[in-house]
Design a protein around this motif. Structure first.
Motif, PDB file in Angstrom:
ATOM      1  N   THR A   1      51.827  -5.223  39.814  1.00 49.61           N
ATOM      2  CA  THR A   1      50.995  -4.137  39.296  1.00 49.61           C
ATOM      3  C   THR A   1      50.931  -2.961  40.269  1.00 49.61           C
ATOM      4  N   THR A   2      50.629  -3.261  41.547  1.00 51.36           N
ATOM      5  CA  THR A   2      50.497  -2.195  42.538  1.00 51.36           C
ATOM      6  C   THR A   2      51.830  -1.825  43.171  1.00 51.36           C
TER       7      THR A   2
ATOM      8  N   GLY B   1      47.869 -16.793  42.426  1.00 51.21           N
ATOM      9  CA  GLY B   1      48.950 -16.232  41.619  1.00 51.21           C
ATOM     10  C   GLY B   1      48.562 -14.911  40.986  1.00 51.21           C
ATOM     11  N   ALA B   2      47.309 -14.820  40.492  1.00 54.13           N
ATOM     12  CA  ALA B   2      46.834 -13.573  39.881  1.00 54.13           C
ATOM     13  C   ALA B   2      46.797 -12.447  40.917  1.00 54.13           C
ATOM     14  N   CYS B   3      46.329 -12.755  42.141  1.00 53.71           N
ATOM     15  CA  CYS B   3      46.294 -11.744  43.199  1.00 53.71           C
ATOM     16  C   CYS B   3      47.704 -11.326  43.602  1.00 53.71           C
ATOM     17  N   ALA B   4      48.625 -12.311  43.636  1.00 54.15           N
ATOM     18  CA  ALA B   4      50.011 -12.005  44.003  1.00 54.15           C
ATOM     19  C   ALA B   4      50.660 -11.089  42.972  1.00 54.15           C
ATOM     20  N   PHE B   5      50.475 -11.409  41.685  1.00 52.22           N
ATOM     21  CA  PHE B   5      51.046 -10.571  40.629  1.00 52.22           C
ATOM     22  C   PHE B   5      50.422  -9.175  40.658  1.00 52.22           C
TER      23      PHE B   5
ATOM     24  N   THR C   1      48.138  -4.145  33.545  1.00 51.96           N
ATOM     25  CA  THR C   1      47.760  -5.555  33.703  1.00 51.96           C
ATOM     26  C   THR C   1      46.696  -5.768  34.769  1.00 51.96           C
ATOM     27  N   ALA C   2      46.245  -4.715  35.435  1.00 51.95           N
ATOM     28  CA  ALA C   2      45.263  -4.865  36.518  1.00 51.95           C
ATOM     29  C   ALA C   2      44.013  -5.593  36.047  1.00 51.95           C
TER      30      ALA C   2
END
Length: 289
Positions: free
Chosen positions: A217-218, A208-212, A23-24
């Motif tokens: 992801t990481t 939110g995208a950076c948090a996910f 999902t990255a």
């Protein structure tokens, strides 16, 4: 837990990790930020997620394993920092399909570095599959239509070489604390990106995208891989991890209509075929070169 059940749990953990890692590219597209802002926010969330796991792990039993850090940890941290930054940059500058095609050559890059550094045996099977894989990459690179595409592909090569180097360092120093190394790498990425990022509050969607990306992801993706790879063979883990190479372009195709050019599709298929053939256990042991 029985051996069969432990292996099954390991398979599920590695597959879950691959799905999260895939999902990255999607989260980079959703965030739609400059490279340094994306690196900073993603690293901040990743640092918190992985740092929390490290603290919890230190309070639990260590099963008699004495983790070390030292110079190998610092070297791996530096390499991981470069790989993390160039990964986000490559996803910004070219298509996810191009990045994943290059990243699929990771097993060959790791084996090649191990041969040069650790003098590991290299088989004819590796030479044939590696040559075939890089033919596939050449087909994909030939489809690059802009300078940004070429720059993104170059960044993807640097990222892949960095990831391969981390694998070899971990093999050379098996007691190195890889989890702590990843936490420090996230902190290093954050420190590097802070003076270069845009100082404006991102939208809730971007945040939110950076948090996910940073947490799931990481962070969680790395933890699941770490736990799962201990229960399955390295070759099996390598094959299962290739799932993110396949899923990555699919997510952005579904949500952003990012089409895959025919040469990229053909080159990716060639690379994946060579990887699967190389990682699948051979019926006969290949002769060393």
């Amino acid at each position: 837990m029985s051996i069969a059940r432990s292996r099954l749990v390991g398979i599920y953990l590695v597959i879950s990790s691959a799905v999260l890692w895939s999902t990255a590219g999607l989260f980079v597209r959703i965030a739609d930020m400059d490279v340094w802002s994306m690196v900073a926010w993603r690293s901040a969330f990743s640092f918190v997620a992985l740092g929390t796991f490290v603290l919890i792990r230190r309070r639990s039993t260590q099963n008699g394993v004495e983790w070390t850090f030292g110079l190998p940890g610092l070297a791996a941290c530096a390499v991981s920092t470069v790989a993390s930054i160039t990964y986000i940059a490559s996803l910004q500058w070219t298509t996810v399909a191009n990045v994943m095609t290059v990243y699929a050559t990771l097993p060959f890059a790791a084996t090649g570095i191990a041969f040069l550094w650790l003098r590991d045996r290299v088989t004819y099977r590796f030479v044939i599959a590696g040559c075939l894989a890089f033919v596939g990459v050449a087909i994909s690179v030939g489809a690059a239509i802009s300078a940004n595409d070429l720059l993104g592909i170059l960044a993807a090569f640097i990222m892949t070489a960095g990831c391969a180097t981390q694998i070899v360092i971990a093999k050379r120093f098996p007691n190195m604390d890889s989890m702590t190394m990843t936490v420090f790498a996230a902190l290093a990425c954050l420190c590097i990106a802070l003076p270069l990022m845009q100082y404006s509050m991102p939208t809730w969607t971007q945040l939110g995208a950076c948090a996910f990306y940073g947490i799931f992801t990481t962070g969680i993706g790395y933890v699941l891989l770490l736990l799962g790879s201990r229960r399955v063979g390295s070759g099996e883990a390598g094959l299962l991890s290739m799932l993110d190479v396949i899923l990555g372009p699919i997510w952005v195709w579904i949500f952003y209509s990012e089409e895959i050019e025919l040469p990229v599709l053909l080159g990716g298929a060639v690379v994946l075929t060579s990887v699967f053939w190389y990682l699948l256990p051979a019926r006969k042991v290949a002769a060393p070169v």
